[in-house]
Design a protein around this motif. Sequence first.
Motif, mmCIF file in Angstrom:
data_model
loop_
_atom_site.group_PDB
_atom_site.id
_atom_site.type_symbol
_atom_site.label_atom_id
_atom_site.label_comp_id
_atom_site.label_asym_id
_atom_site.label_seq_id
_atom_site.Cartn_x
_atom_site.Cartn_y
_atom_site.Cartn_z
ATOM 1 N N GLU A 50 25.195 -11.081 -43.546
ATOM 2 C CA GLU A 50 25.136 -12.181 -42.587
ATOM 3 C C GLU A 50 25.376 -11.699 -41.157
ATOM 4 O OE1 GLU A 50 25.769 -13.943 -46.562
ATOM 5 O OE2 GLU A 50 26.669 -12.268 -45.467
ATOM 6 N N ASP A 51 26.140 -10.640 -41.001
ATOM 7 C CA ASP A 51 26.417 -10.078 -39.679
ATOM 8 C C ASP A 51 25.658 -8.776 -39.432
ATOM 9 O OD1 ASP A 51 28.190 -12.154 -39.617
ATOM 10 O OD2 ASP A 51 29.950 -10.941 -39.167
ATOM 11 N N MET A 62 23.623 -12.229 -36.624
ATOM 12 C CA MET A 62 24.914 -11.968 -36.001
ATOM 13 C C MET A 62 24.849 -12.414 -34.551
ATOM 14 S SD MET A 62 27.082 -8.424 -36.041
ATOM 15 C CE MET A 62 25.798 -7.478 -35.243
ATOM 16 N N THR A 94 32.869 -9.532 -35.389
ATOM 17 C CA THR A 94 31.513 -10.040 -35.455
ATOM 18 C C THR A 94 31.642 -11.522 -35.781
ATOM 19 O OG1 THR A 94 31.315 -9.510 -37.794
ATOM 20 C CG2 THR A 94 30.632 -7.800 -36.231
ATOM 21 N N GLU A 95 30.552 -12.158 -36.156
ATOM 22 C CA GLU A 95 30.625 -13.607 -36.402
ATOM 23 C C GLU A 95 31.579 -13.945 -37.538
ATOM 24 O OE1 GLU A 95 27.697 -17.454 -37.247
ATOM 25 O OE2 GLU A 95 26.835 -15.468 -36.859
ATOM 26 N N HIS A 96 31.600 -13.112 -38.595
ATOM 27 C CA HIS A 96 32.391 -13.430 -39.786
ATOM 28 C C HIS A 96 33.461 -12.396 -40.108
ATOM 29 C CE1 HIS A 96 28.458 -15.517 -40.429
ATOM 30 N NE2 HIS A 96 29.265 -16.513 -40.704
#
Length: 262
Positions: free
Chosen positions: A143-144, A1, A16-18
């Motif tokens: 993923e985050d 992240m 967050t990133e996604h």
Amino acid sequence: MSGLHIPIGTPDGSRTEHAENLLAPNPSAMTLDGTNTWVIGGDEVVVIDPGPEDESHLRRVRDHLGERRVTEILLTHGHFDHSGGARRFAEMVGAPVRALDPRHRLGEEGLDDGDVVGVAGLEIHVYGTPGHSFDSLCFWLPEDRAMLTGDTVLGRGTTIIARDGGLADYLRSLDRLRAAAEGLEARALLPGHGPVLPDPIAALDGYIAHRRQRLDQIRAARAQGARTPREIVKIVYADVDRSLWAAAEMSVVAQLDYLDRL
């Protein structure tokens, strides 16, 4: 992240990133700033908790997405401030609604503990976390390294145990989330109301300690002679705004039921 973006003064636009939050305009003592509608993905997205049946909010979410396609709509639980707009939003974007409770589904697939939802190369792992309601779910975005917690953990304050929930389940769910946050090295909790929590372990430890403290306070109130939920609220929640006493009474009922079953 890559990091968190937490706007000052409002959870709207937190990300967050996604994952990105679009705040519904339904603030109240119970919903805090309003319901957080989370958008997960890239060129294709999953939308979590469209919020209440508010046409302006649903149109804002749709317009914000632009050309991105909504593959699925997920519900953390069926309470109206999270699910009320799901059917209308599904009509707008042509996507199914998935939930644990069949009454809130639109399409053939539901959601349950252990399911994994894929979108834009990402995975969303489903955690069954009953307690606030019987059908509460949380969603892990590896993923985050972020957990979307619905009403199980809020961005500030504490969660009530609704009439369709239960304290024993809720305590088990908090313990499960605490273990998951540590084992998965979570970096953020993305709640259904209120701001992002950037220290998951501290937030969950605080929630667990608060619940244990409230149980001790209710035991003490009973020892003082309080018997009804309202009598207990007057003692235990004396420092809480009276506008919240009805919600507090719901939690007291759940806590009394829990204590009587020990």
